[in-house]
Design a protein around this motif. Sequence first.
Motif, PDB file in Angstrom:
ATOM      1  N   UNK A  62      16.146   6.582  -5.637  1.00  0.00           N
ATOM      2  CA  UNK A  62      15.570   6.126  -6.813  1.00  0.00           C
ATOM      3  C   UNK A  62      14.174   5.929  -6.892  1.00  0.00           C
ATOM      4  N   UNK A  63      13.694   5.443  -5.660  1.00  0.00           N
ATOM      5  CA  UNK A  63      12.185   5.324  -5.582  1.00  0.00           C
ATOM      6  C   UNK A  63      11.328   6.748  -5.582  1.00  0.00           C
ATOM      7  N   UNK A  64      12.035   7.828  -5.196  1.00  0.00           N
ATOM      8  CA  UNK A  64      11.296   9.010  -5.048  1.00  0.00           C
ATOM      9  C   UNK A  64      11.168   9.513  -6.569  1.00  0.00           C
ATOM     10  N   UNK A  65      12.494   9.357  -7.412  1.00  0.00           N
ATOM     11  CA  UNK A  65      12.574   9.728  -8.677  1.00  0.00           C
ATOM     12  C   UNK A  65      11.563   8.973  -9.439  1.00  0.00           C
ATOM     13  N   UNK A  66      11.316   7.723  -9.202  1.00  0.00           N
ATOM     14  CA  UNK A  66      10.171   6.990  -9.962  1.00  0.00           C
ATOM     15  C   UNK A  66       8.835   7.541  -9.661  1.00  0.00           C
ATOM     16  N   UNK A  67       8.638   8.000  -8.279  1.00  0.00           N
ATOM     17  CA  UNK A  67       7.468   8.320  -7.919  1.00  0.00           C
ATOM     18  C   UNK A  67       7.267  10.036  -8.448  1.00  0.00           C
ATOM     19  N   UNK A 101       5.339  -0.808  -9.822  1.00  0.00           N
ATOM     20  CA  UNK A 101       6.798  -0.586 -10.572  1.00  0.00           C
ATOM     21  C   UNK A 101       7.878   0.214  -9.905  1.00  0.00           C
ATOM     22  N   UNK A 102       7.457   0.912  -8.972  1.00  0.00           N
ATOM     23  CA  UNK A 102       8.286   1.744  -8.006  1.00  0.00           C
ATOM     24  C   UNK A 102       8.982   0.639  -7.206  1.00  0.00           C
ATOM     25  N   UNK A 103       8.079  -0.284  -6.427  1.00  0.00           N
ATOM     26  CA  UNK A 103       8.819  -1.190  -5.443  1.00  0.00           C
ATOM     27  C   UNK A 103       9.495  -2.191  -6.373  1.00  0.00           C
ATOM     28  N   UNK A 104       9.083  -2.723  -7.435  1.00  0.00           N
ATOM     29  CA  UNK A 104       9.950  -3.664  -8.119  1.00  0.00           C
ATOM     30  C   UNK A 104      11.203  -2.976  -8.982  1.00  0.00           C
ATOM     31  N   UNK A 105      11.161  -1.574  -9.543  1.00  0.00           N
ATOM     32  CA  UNK A 105      12.385  -1.181 -10.125  1.00  0.00           C
ATOM     33  C   UNK A 105      13.387  -0.857  -8.654  1.00  0.00           C
ATOM     34  N   UNK A 106      12.795  -0.229  -7.437  1.00  0.00           N
ATOM     35  CA  UNK A 106      13.770   0.051  -6.624  1.00  0.00           C
ATOM     36  C   UNK A 106      14.278  -1.366  -6.212  1.00  0.00           C
ATOM     37  N   UNK A 107      13.771  -2.558  -6.064  1.00  0.00           N
ATOM     38  CA  UNK A 107      14.605  -3.711  -5.653  1.00  0.00           C
ATOM     39  C   UNK A 107      15.419  -3.981  -6.616  1.00  0.00           C
ATOM     40  N   UNK A 108      15.231  -3.849  -7.973  1.00  0.00           N
ATOM     41  CA  UNK A 108      16.161  -4.296  -8.795  1.00  0.00           C
ATOM     42  C   UNK A 108      17.324  -3.468  -8.981  1.00  0.00           C
TER      43      UNK A 108
END
Length: 94
Positions: free
Chosen positions: A68-73, A81-88
């Motif tokens: 998911x983090x790679x997708x956001x990146x 927002x990558x860190x925050x979104x991945x945590x959520x």
Amino acid sequence: MTLLVVAMFAVTIITRILPAFIIDVFPLPEWLVTYLNYIPYAALGVLIFPGILDALENPLHGLLGGAFAMLLALFRVPLFFIVLGTIVFVYLIT
């Protein structure tokens, strides 16, 4: 004991500072510069991937969070927002 600390300091400081002064003296080939530019990414991957597998009880959740983090990146989302979104995301799937 003090002599040992001073000796370790000298050895460490020489290997860290000396290349900074030598790098301007000897021109590096373009292929070597390109190769050296990839080292931080490889080191980052080596540091992050074991953490992804060990962060949660189920390694699959960690792998999904990493994907998911790679997708956001890939969508050029800012790092915060990558860190925050991945945590959520990981919180929601666990």
